[in-house]
Motif scaffolding. Structure first.
Motif, short mmCIF file in Angstrom:
data_model
loop_
_atom_site.label_atom_id
_atom_site.label_comp_id
_atom_site.label_asym_id
_atom_site.label_seq_id
_atom_site.Cartn_x
_atom_site.Cartn_y
_atom_site.Cartn_z
N THR A 129 0.45 1.34 -78.23
CA THR A 129 -0.94 1.35 -78.70
C THR A 129 -1.83 0.81 -77.68
O THR A 129 -1.63 -0.45 -77.39
CB THR A 129 -1.07 0.70 -80.21
OG1 THR A 129 -0.43 1.35 -81.10
CG2 THR A 129 -2.58 0.88 -80.34
N HIS A 173 -13.18 1.04 -79.03
CA HIS A 173 -14.53 1.28 -79.75
C HIS A 173 -14.15 2.74 -80.57
O HIS A 173 -13.63 3.70 -79.82
CB HIS A 173 -15.54 1.51 -78.84
CG HIS A 173 -16.92 2.08 -79.43
ND1 HIS A 173 -17.52 1.36 -80.40
CD2 HIS A 173 -17.65 2.99 -79.03
CE1 HIS A 173 -18.64 1.82 -80.66
NE2 HIS A 173 -18.75 2.72 -79.95
N ARG A 174 -14.48 2.70 -81.63
CA ARG A 174 -14.46 3.97 -82.52
C ARG A 174 -13.10 4.56 -82.64
O ARG A 174 -12.98 5.79 -82.88
CB ARG A 174 -15.42 5.06 -82.03
CG ARG A 174 -16.78 4.69 -82.34
CD ARG A 174 -17.72 5.77 -81.93
NE ARG A 174 -19.15 5.33 -82.13
CZ ARG A 174 -20.19 6.21 -81.87
NH1 ARG A 174 -20.08 7.50 -81.56
NH2 ARG A 174 -21.45 5.83 -82.42
N ASP A 175 -12.15 3.66 -82.47
CA ASP A 175 -10.67 3.97 -82.67
C ASP A 175 -10.41 4.54 -84.39
O ASP A 175 -10.74 3.60 -85.19
CB ASP A 175 -9.58 2.92 -82.29
CG ASP A 175 -8.14 3.38 -82.36
OD1 ASP A 175 -7.88 4.34 -83.10
OD2 ASP A 175 -7.38 2.64 -81.77
N PRO A 176 -9.89 5.47 -84.59
CA PRO A 176 -9.90 5.92 -86.16
C PRO A 176 -8.81 4.88 -86.66
O PRO A 176 -8.89 4.75 -88.05
CB PRO A 176 -9.28 7.31 -86.03
CG PRO A 176 -8.86 7.52 -84.51
CD PRO A 176 -9.82 6.63 -83.66
N ALA A 177 -7.85 4.40 -85.79
CA ALA A 177 -6.92 3.42 -86.68
C ALA A 177 -7.30 1.98 -86.20
O ALA A 177 -6.41 1.29 -86.34
CB ALA A 177 -5.63 3.77 -85.59
N ALA A 178 -8.41 1.81 -85.95
CA ALA A 178 -9.07 0.55 -85.88
C ALA A 178 -8.60 -0.62 -86.79
O ALA A 178 -8.19 -1.67 -86.42
CB ALA A 178 -10.46 0.46 -85.70
N ASP A 179 -8.50 -0.29 -88.34
CA ASP A 179 -8.21 -1.27 -89.18
C ASP A 179 -6.90 -1.56 -88.81
O ASP A 179 -6.39 -2.86 -89.15
CB ASP A 179 -8.68 -0.75 -90.76
CG ASP A 179 -10.06 -0.66 -90.76
OD1 ASP A 179 -10.80 -1.24 -90.03
OD2 ASP A 179 -10.36 0.19 -91.77
N ARG A 180 -5.91 -0.57 -88.64
CA ARG A 180 -4.57 -0.94 -88.67
C ARG A 180 -4.17 -1.86 -87.20
O ARG A 180 -3.41 -2.68 -87.22
CB ARG A 180 -3.83 0.56 -88.36
CG ARG A 180 -2.25 0.27 -88.22
CD ARG A 180 -1.50 1.49 -88.17
NE ARG A 180 0.04 1.38 -88.20
CZ ARG A 180 0.69 1.22 -86.96
NH1 ARG A 180 -0.22 1.39 -85.79
NH2 ARG A 180 1.93 1.05 -86.59
#
Length: 240
Positions: A129, A173-180
């Motif tokens: 990642t 920034h704006r990673d769709p998996a940011a929460d994970r």
């Protein structure tokens, strides 16, 4: 690990560093000028970049947690871009200039071995990642505006492994998996804190120079009472 203590001018110092990627050099003058001397003795013609030394004094300092020295600092000097730190500095030299009256013991971890021992989910995250290594420090002066994208575990083009540790890491920034990503970063921090508590401590004498392979070894120190001063220099060798 507890690094071997070897006289700086003894050829055994190079062997000790090659064997364990960590060594404490003794017998050098207690001066920041000893850092480039130590680097030249250890690496000779493989020394490629020597970054400006920095002196750090802390008073009644708290714990400095496990980390690998790396930063990305570029400054303008007379209209020319000059790199003062590099994200892939491959060795760090730390000289104890003034010991604290109490506390301040050092600790070092084999980060390759540690991360290899983590569960599959964390290891997949570290190796697979991309993160922004210094995103939490985005307002720091001199830090480039462009995100420094990398993975915690990577390899140089010659096959040398880098295992990174930075408390500046955050999701892109704006990673769709940011929460994970943030959840796994937090779990990673928990595991690092757990192993940090178990590490053996060792002391440095004033003038000693601790030399570490910054790709493999993470280091830190305990809290201390009173004043403590170190000189630090990071370098890059041709293996970087």
């Amino acid at each position: 690990m507890i690094p071997a203590r070897v006289p700086a001018l003894d050829p055994a110092a190079r062997r000790a560093l090659a064997d364990t990627d960590a060594v404490v050099l003794t017998g050098l003058p207690n001066s920041p000028a000893s850092l480039p001397v130590a680097a030249a003795r250890l690496f000779g013609t493989s020394l490629r970049e020597l970054f400006p030394h920095r002196t750090r004094t802390s008073v009644d300092g708290g714990v400095v947690g496990l980390h690998a020295d790396s930063f990305d600092v570029v400054v303008d000097v007379g209209g020319r871009q000059v790199r003062r730190r590099h994200p892939d500095e491959d060795h760090v030299l730390i000289s104890l200039a003034a010991a604290a009256p109490e506390g301040g013991l050092s600790f070092v971890l084999d980060a390759h071995e540690f991360t290899d021992s983590l569960d599959a989910e964390l290891m997949d995250f570290l190796t697979g990642t991309d993160v922004d290594l210094y995103g939490r420090w985005a307002q720091t002066r001199g830090l480039p505006a462009a995100p420094r994208v990398a993975r915690h575990v990577e390899y140089t083009r010659t096959g040398r492994r880098i295992t990174r540790r930075s408390d500046g890491a955050t999701a892109l920034h704006r990673d769709p998996a940011a929460d994970r990503v943030e959840a796994l970063l937090a779990r990673f921090d928990t595991e690092v804190g757990r192993v940090q508590r178990t590490l053996p401590r060792f002391g440095l004498e004033e003038g000693d120079v601790l030399v570490l392979d910054n790709y493999r070894c993470w280091h830190g120190r305990d809290a201390h009472v009173g004043s403590r001063t170190v000189h630090v220099q990071t370098i890059r060798t041709d293996e970087a």
